[in-house]
Scaffold this motif. Structure first.
Motif, PDB file in Angstrom:
ATOM      1  N   LYS A  51      30.906  42.212   5.500  1.00 34.66           N
ATOM      2  CA  LYS A  51      31.039  41.505   4.221  1.00 34.66           C
ATOM      3  C   LYS A  51      29.944  40.453   4.072  1.00 34.66           C
ATOM      4  O   LYS A  51      29.348  40.313   2.993  1.00 34.66           O
ATOM      5  N   ALA A  52      29.684  39.706   5.146  1.00 31.69           N
ATOM      6  CA  ALA A  52      28.665  38.656   5.093  1.00 31.69           C
ATOM      7  C   ALA A  52      27.288  39.257   4.819  1.00 31.69           C
ATOM      8  O   ALA A  52      26.518  38.719   4.008  1.00 31.69           O
ATOM      9  N   ILE A  53      26.973  40.381   5.472  1.00 28.44           N
ATOM     10  CA  ILE A  53      25.673  41.024   5.264  1.00 28.44           C
ATOM     11  C   ILE A  53      25.550  41.533   3.832  1.00 28.44           C
ATOM     12  O   ILE A  53      24.503  41.395   3.191  1.00 28.44           O
ATOM     13  N   ILE A  54      26.633  42.121   3.316  1.00 30.86           N
ATOM     14  CA  ILE A  54      26.614  42.630   1.943  1.00 30.86           C
ATOM     15  C   ILE A  54      26.383  41.493   0.955  1.00 30.86           C
ATOM     16  O   ILE A  54      25.610  41.614  -0.001  1.00 30.86           O
ATOM     17  N   VAL A  55      27.057  40.355   1.176  1.00 28.58           N
ATOM     18  CA  VAL A  55      26.882  39.198   0.291  1.00 28.58           C
ATOM     19  C   VAL A  55      25.440  38.719   0.331  1.00 28.58           C
ATOM     20  O   VAL A  55      24.835  38.419  -0.706  1.00 28.58           O
ATOM     21  N   MET A  56      24.855  38.649   1.526  1.00 28.02           N
ATOM     22  CA  MET A  56      23.475  38.186   1.655  1.00 28.02           C
ATOM     23  C   MET A  56      22.503  39.107   0.918  1.00 28.02           C
ATOM     24  O   MET A  56      21.566  38.648   0.261  1.00 28.02           O
ATOM     25  N   ILE A  57      22.753  40.420   1.012  1.00 31.39           N
ATOM     26  CA  ILE A  57      21.825  41.389   0.426  1.00 31.39           C
ATOM     27  C   ILE A  57      21.983  41.463  -1.091  1.00 31.39           C
ATOM     28  O   ILE A  57      20.995  41.562  -1.829  1.00 31.39           O
ATOM     29  N   CYS A  58      23.224  41.416  -1.562  1.00 41.97           N
ATOM     30  CA  CYS A  58      23.501  41.670  -2.984  1.00 41.97           C
ATOM     31  C   CYS A  58      23.605  40.405  -3.826  1.00 41.97           C
ATOM     32  O   CYS A  58      24.028  40.477  -4.983  1.00 41.97           O
ATOM     33  N   THR A  59      23.278  39.257  -3.256  1.00 46.03           N
ATOM     34  CA  THR A  59      23.452  37.997  -3.982  1.00 46.03           C
ATOM     35  C   THR A  59      22.712  37.985  -5.310  1.00 46.03           C
ATOM     36  O   THR A  59      23.280  37.624  -6.353  1.00 46.03           O
ATOM     37  N   LYS A  60      21.449  38.370  -5.313  1.00 46.31           N
ATOM     38  CA  LYS A  60      20.643  38.285  -6.530  1.00 46.31           C
ATOM     39  C   LYS A  60      21.193  39.192  -7.622  1.00 46.31           C
ATOM     40  O   LYS A  60      21.263  38.801  -8.798  1.00 46.31           O
ATOM     41  N   GLU A  61      21.580  40.424  -7.263  1.00 49.37           N
ATOM     42  CA  GLU A  61      22.084  41.361  -8.257  1.00 49.37           C
ATOM     43  C   GLU A  61      23.420  40.893  -8.832  1.00 49.37           C
ATOM     44  O   GLU A  61      23.642  40.938 -10.052  1.00 49.37           O
ATOM     45  N   VAL A  62      24.307  40.430  -7.958  1.00 52.32           N
ATOM     46  CA  VAL A  62      25.613  39.960  -8.421  1.00 52.32           C
ATOM     47  C   VAL A  62      25.458  38.706  -9.276  1.00 52.32           C
ATOM     48  O   VAL A  62      26.138  38.546 -10.297  1.00 52.32           O
ATOM     49  N   TYR A  63      24.552  37.824  -8.877  1.00 56.27           N
ATOM     50  CA  TYR A  63      24.331  36.599  -9.638  1.00 56.27           C
ATOM     51  C   TYR A  63      23.773  36.906 -11.029  1.00 56.27           C
ATOM     52  O   TYR A  63      24.181  36.292 -12.019  1.00 56.27           O
ATOM     53  N   SER A  64      22.847  37.855 -11.111  1.00 49.95           N
ATOM     54  CA  SER A  64      22.292  38.236 -12.413  1.00 49.95           C
ATOM     55  C   SER A  64      23.378  38.799 -13.317  1.00 49.95           C
ATOM     56  O   SER A  64      23.419  38.500 -14.524  1.00 49.95           O
TER      57      SER A  64
END
Length: 276
Positions: free
Chosen positions: A99-112
């Protein structure tokens, strides 16, 4: 003397024309993507300020720390039995790391996607009370013609608008810091209480809701001013400035007595610990 003061206020408003019009047209980006505004800052080596490189540094260190914390918790719980519940299935620790790795990787896309949803929500509200945008300096200038009283009132209104702009800039810097710190915050997902990560999500939501309320009130302030109701426009601008304090009464749990304050502080410190 009165005419001189009116002329001075009029010159002040004319001088703020470019600043007000440019910033009011990009308030959402100013809060959620302030790095776009700061990307024009030139460094001593001739390059421009790039927050992506800062995020990459934070991301690399966060991955390294995440691996260390994972190994440390794995050894402490399942080999040395010094902490946690060794009967607890270790797969949950692995799921937390994923979960932590997924959050780190997908932060920009989810934030947009998050910003897009907030922008559509805000636009839907503003479009329900449409405003034919005109030059703000012209709007204020038309009200100054009423004399010294209206001139001072216009000065108060423009000061309130400038305070709002400063609030939006400060909020944008805060959102930028939060985004850069997400890789470290996601390390808390290894813990059963998720560390500071839930508080991070709550902070993003509260900032977004505050922005929507403030921009709506600002829009109404301009709309009412355009219809010649200067005092009401000032009242809406005052409410827009005070929105963070107003909403904090509902978004922040009351501390209660001193025992509860100590308990809340202790829980906050505990949530900040990676090496639980």
């Amino acid at each position: 003397m009165a005419d001189l003061l009116v002329e001075l206020i009029s010159n002040f408003i004319d001088g703020s024309q470019a600043t007000l019009n440019s910033l009011f047209n990009s308030m959402v980006n100013l809060v959620f993507f302030i790095e776009k505004e700061l990307s024009r800052v030139q460094l001593s080596n001739g390059s421009f300020l790039n927050f992506n490189s800062i995020y990459e540094v934070v991301y690399n260190y966060a991955i390294f720390i995440l691996a260390l914390v994972f190994i440390k918790k794995l050894i402490s719980i399942y080999f040395l039995a010094q902490e946690g519940d060794k009967e607890h299935n270790p797969i949950y620790l692995g799921i937390g790391m994923v979960k932590a790795i997924i959050v780190m990787i997908c932060t920009k896309e989810v934030y947009s996607l998050f910003v897009e949803i907030v922008s559509e929500f805000l636009n839907s509200i503003i479009n329900s009370v449409p405003l034919n945008f005109t030059d703000l300096a012209v709007l204020l200038g038309n009200n100054i013609e009423g004399g010294i009283f209206t001139a001072v009132a216009c000065l108060v209104l423009i000061i309130l608008w400038l305070i709002l702009i400063c609030q939006f800039i400060a909020k944008g810097i805060e959102m930028l810091i939060l985004r850069i710190g997400i890789p470290f915050a996601s390390i808390g997902l290894l813990n059963t209480d998720k560390g500071v990560f839930p508080m991070y999500c709550k902070k993003f939501l509260s900032n977004a809701f505050t922005l929507v309320v403030q921009l709506t009130l600002l829009h109404l302030s301009i709309l009412i001013l355009a219809n010649g109701h200067l005092i009401y426009g000032i009242a809406f601008a005052i409410m827009a400035v005070n929105t963070p304090a107003l909403l904090s009464e509902f978004m922040v749990r009351p501390q209660g007595n001193i025992i509860n304050s100590i308990g809340n502080t202790a829980r906050s410190i505990r949530a900040l610990r990676f090496w639980k």
